[in-house]
Enzyme design. Sequence first.
Site, PDB file in Angstrom:
ATOM      1  N   THR A  94       0.878  -1.182   0.000  1.00 30.66           N
ATOM      2  CA  THR A  94       0.000   0.000   0.000  1.00 30.66           C
ATOM      3  C   THR A  94       0.907   1.221   0.000  1.00 30.66           C
ATOM      4  O   THR A  94       1.662   1.436   0.959  1.00 30.66           O
ATOM      5  CB  THR A  94      -0.875   0.039   1.268  1.00 30.66           C
ATOM      6  OG1 THR A  94      -1.661  -1.145   1.317  1.00 30.66           O
ATOM      7  CG2 THR A  94      -1.789   1.255   1.263  1.00 30.66           C
ATOM      8  N   LYS A 169      -7.697   1.638  -3.019  1.00 35.28           N
ATOM      9  CA  LYS A 169      -7.356   1.148  -1.676  1.00 35.28           C
ATOM     10  C   LYS A 169      -7.473   2.271  -0.631  1.00 35.28           C
ATOM     11  O   LYS A 169      -8.087   2.095   0.421  1.00 35.28           O
ATOM     12  CB  LYS A 169      -5.928   0.586  -1.715  1.00 35.28           C
ATOM     13  CG  LYS A 169      -5.235   0.408  -0.397  1.00 35.28           C
ATOM     14  CD  LYS A 169      -5.642  -0.844   0.321  1.00 35.28           C
ATOM     15  CE  LYS A 169      -5.045  -0.873   1.716  1.00 35.28           C
ATOM     16  NZ  LYS A 169      -5.433  -2.014   2.494  1.00 35.28           N
ATOM     17  N   LYS A 244      -1.558   5.030   8.729  1.00 33.72           N
ATOM     18  CA  LYS A 244      -0.754   5.159   7.502  1.00 33.72           C
ATOM     19  C   LYS A 244      -1.675   5.389   6.286  1.00 33.72           C
ATOM     20  O   LYS A 244      -1.457   6.290   5.487  1.00 33.72           O
ATOM     21  CB  LYS A 244       0.062   3.874   7.299  1.00 33.72           C
ATOM     22  CG  LYS A 244       0.764   3.806   5.956  1.00 33.72           C
ATOM     23  CD  LYS A 244       1.268   2.406   5.626  1.00 33.72           C
ATOM     24  CE  LYS A 244       1.552   2.325   4.137  1.00 33.72           C
ATOM     25  NZ  LYS A 244       1.991   1.019   3.681  1.00 33.72           N
TER      26      LYS A 244
HETATM   27  P1  NAD Z   1       5.865  -5.956   7.340  1.00 41.03           P
HETATM   28  O1  NAD Z   1       6.649  -4.825   7.906  1.00 41.03           O
HETATM   29  O2  NAD Z   1       5.469  -7.091   8.216  1.00 41.03           O
HETATM   30  O3  NAD Z   1       6.668  -6.577   6.075  1.00 41.03           O
HETATM   31  C1  NAD Z   1       7.425  -5.816   5.185  1.00 41.03           C
HETATM   32  C2  NAD Z   1       8.685  -6.618   4.868  1.00 41.03           C
HETATM   33  O4  NAD Z   1       9.452  -5.895   3.898  1.00 41.03           O
HETATM   34  C3  NAD Z   1       9.586  -6.823   6.090  1.00 41.03           C
HETATM   35  O5  NAD Z   1       9.835  -8.194   6.269  1.00 41.03           O
HETATM   36  C4  NAD Z   1      10.860  -6.051   5.722  1.00 41.03           C
HETATM   37  O6  NAD Z   1      12.052  -6.649   6.227  1.00 41.03           O
HETATM   38  C5  NAD Z   1      10.819  -6.089   4.203  1.00 41.03           C
HETATM   39  N1  NAD Z   1      11.607  -5.043   3.568  1.00 41.03           N
HETATM   40  C6  NAD Z   1      11.640  -3.726   3.831  1.00 41.03           C
HETATM   41  N2  NAD Z   1      12.498  -3.091   2.989  1.00 41.03           N
HETATM   42  C7  NAD Z   1      12.998  -4.068   2.171  1.00 41.03           C
HETATM   43  C8  NAD Z   1      13.918  -4.047   1.104  1.00 41.03           C
HETATM   44  N3  NAD Z   1      14.521  -2.910   0.706  1.00 41.03           N
HETATM   45  N4  NAD Z   1      14.221  -5.216   0.502  1.00 41.03           N
HETATM   46  C9  NAD Z   1      13.630  -6.368   0.898  1.00 41.03           C
HETATM   47  N5  NAD Z   1      12.750  -6.452   1.918  1.00 41.03           N
HETATM   48  C10 NAD Z   1      12.444  -5.305   2.536  1.00 41.03           C
HETATM   49  O7  NAD Z   1       4.587  -5.287   6.663  1.00 41.03           O
HETATM   50  P2  NAD Z   1       3.221  -6.020   6.253  1.00 41.03           P
HETATM   51  O8  NAD Z   1       2.273  -5.977   7.378  1.00 41.03           O
HETATM   52  O9  NAD Z   1       3.550  -7.318   5.599  1.00 41.03           O
HETATM   53  O10 NAD Z   1       2.668  -4.998   5.160  1.00 41.03           O
HETATM   54  C11 NAD Z   1       3.197  -4.934   3.836  1.00 41.03           C
HETATM   55  C12 NAD Z   1       2.345  -3.979   3.032  1.00 41.03           C
HETATM   56  O11 NAD Z   1       0.998  -4.448   3.023  1.00 41.03           O
HETATM   57  C13 NAD Z   1       2.299  -2.557   3.591  1.00 41.03           C
HETATM   58  O12 NAD Z   1       2.363  -1.656   2.521  1.00 41.03           O
HETATM   59  C14 NAD Z   1       0.971  -2.503   4.327  1.00 41.03           C
HETATM   60  O13 NAD Z   1       0.438  -1.192   4.388  1.00 41.03           O
HETATM   61  C15 NAD Z   1       0.121  -3.419   3.455  1.00 41.03           C
HETATM   62  N6  NAD Z   1      -1.017  -4.054   4.151  1.00 41.03           N
HETATM   63  C16 NAD Z   1      -0.851  -4.624   5.375  1.00 41.03           C
HETATM   64  C17 NAD Z   1      -1.939  -5.232   6.008  1.00 41.03           C
HETATM   65  C18 NAD Z   1      -1.775  -5.888   7.369  1.00 41.03           C
HETATM   66  O14 NAD Z   1      -2.793  -6.226   7.978  1.00 41.03           O
HETATM   67  N7  NAD Z   1      -0.568  -6.094   7.862  1.00 41.03           N
HETATM   68  C19 NAD Z   1      -3.191  -5.250   5.379  1.00 41.03           C
HETATM   69  C20 NAD Z   1      -3.328  -4.686   4.118  1.00 41.03           C
HETATM   70  C21 NAD Z   1      -2.222  -4.095   3.503  1.00 41.03           C
END
Ligand code: NAD
Length: 309
Positions: A94, A169, A244
Site C-alpha cells: 500500500t 485502496k 498510515k
Molecule cells: P511488514 O513490515 O510485516 O513486512 C514488510 C517486509 O518488507 C519486512 O519483512 C521487511 O524486512 C521487508 N523489507 C523492507 N524493505 C525491504 C527491502 N529494501 N528489501 C527487501 N525487503 C524489505 O509489513 P506487512 O504488514 O507485511 O505490510 C506490507 C504492506 O501491506 C504494507 O504496505 C501494508 O500497508 C500493506 N497491508 C498490510 C496489512 C496488514 O494487515 N498487515 C493489510 C493490508 C495491507
Amino acid sequence: MARIAFIGLGNMGGGMAANLVKAGHEVLAFDLSAEALDKAERSGCLPMGSASQAVSDVDAVITMLPAGKHVREVYETSVIGYAPKDALLIDCSTIDVATAREESEKAAAEGYSMVDAPVSGGIAAAEGGTLTFMVGGSDEAFERAREILDKMGKAVIHAGGPGSGQAAKICNNMLLGASMVATCETFILAQRLGLDPQTFFDIASKASGQCWSMTTYCPVPGVGPVTPADRDYEGGFAAALMLKDLRLATEAAESVDAYTPMGWSAEDLYARFDKLGFGHKDFSGIIQMLENGWDTILDDEELEEQEKE
Ligand code: NAD
C-alpha cells in the site's frame, strides 16, 4: 508453473508467497530480514541473497513492502533493468498514488508492464488466500496479473489505469476509518443514553445506520460476530496501519483539491491513538480512547511535542 520473485516476506508477504508455492509456482524470495527469509524457506520458497539476484530470471516480480520509499528503492536499485523485460511487475504494497504512477512510468519507459495491486484483508486473509486485490494497470497487464493474484485472493478487481489500485485502496480505507470512528462514538452515545448495546446493534444493523464496521467488525466486546474487540483488540488490522492509510488518503486529497473533512478527522483521531501508544492494537480499539473522552486524548501541543521527538 511460473517462476516468481517475491520481495518483502513480512506479515503479509510471508503468507502470500506460501500460497504461490502451494499453487505450484517456483518462488524466489528476498527480504532484508533473515528471520522473514528463513520462514519463507520453511514454506517452500527459495531464499536468494539479494533482490536483484531474485528477479534476474523470472516471469513475474511481486513486491510487498512497507511504504512508497521502500518500493521506489527496490524498483530503482534491483528491479527495473535487473528483471527480464518480459517479466510482469506487480506491486502489492500500500503506497501513495504518486509513487505508484511514477514507478509505473519508469518501468514502462524501460519496456516493462507493471500493475499496482494493493490488498484488502489482513494477515489471516494473506495466509488463507482470501485477499481482495485492487489492480491498476493496462487491460493486458491486468489479465496477466490476474492469473497469479487469483492464487492469493478471493477477488481480483481491475480498478483502472496505473495508480488506480492504490487510489481505490486508500479511498476504501478512508471510508473504513471514518465509519469505524462513527460506529465507536455511536455505541458510546447509545450506551450513555441507556440503550443495551446488543439491542442497539440488532436495531441499527437492520436500519439505515448499518455498515461493515458495525455488523462485521463491531468494536464493542460481546456484541455481533466475534471480532478483535473480543480479544482485547489484539490481532486484526493495526491502528498504525489505518493511520498510515488515512495519511495517504488525506495527502492524495490535497493533491487533487478534494475536501475530505471526515477522513481528516479520522486521521487526527488515529494519530492521537497511536501517540498514546496503541498503534499495535486493532483499529477498532479506538473506542477505548473515545470512551475515556477528551481527558485522555493528547491536546494539540502535546501531540506536536511528541511528533518532534
Ligand atoms: P511488514 O513490515 O510485516 O513486512 C514488510 C517486509 O518488507 C519486512 O519483512 C521487511 O524486512 C521487508 N523489507 C523492507 N524493505 C525491504 C527491502 N529494501 N528489501 C527487501 N525487503 C524489505 O509489513 P506487512 O504488514 O507485511 O505490510 C506490507 C504492506 O501491506 C504494507 O504496505 C501494508 O500497508 C500493506 N497491508 C498490510 C496489512 C496488514 O494487515 N498487515 C493489510 C493490508 C495491507
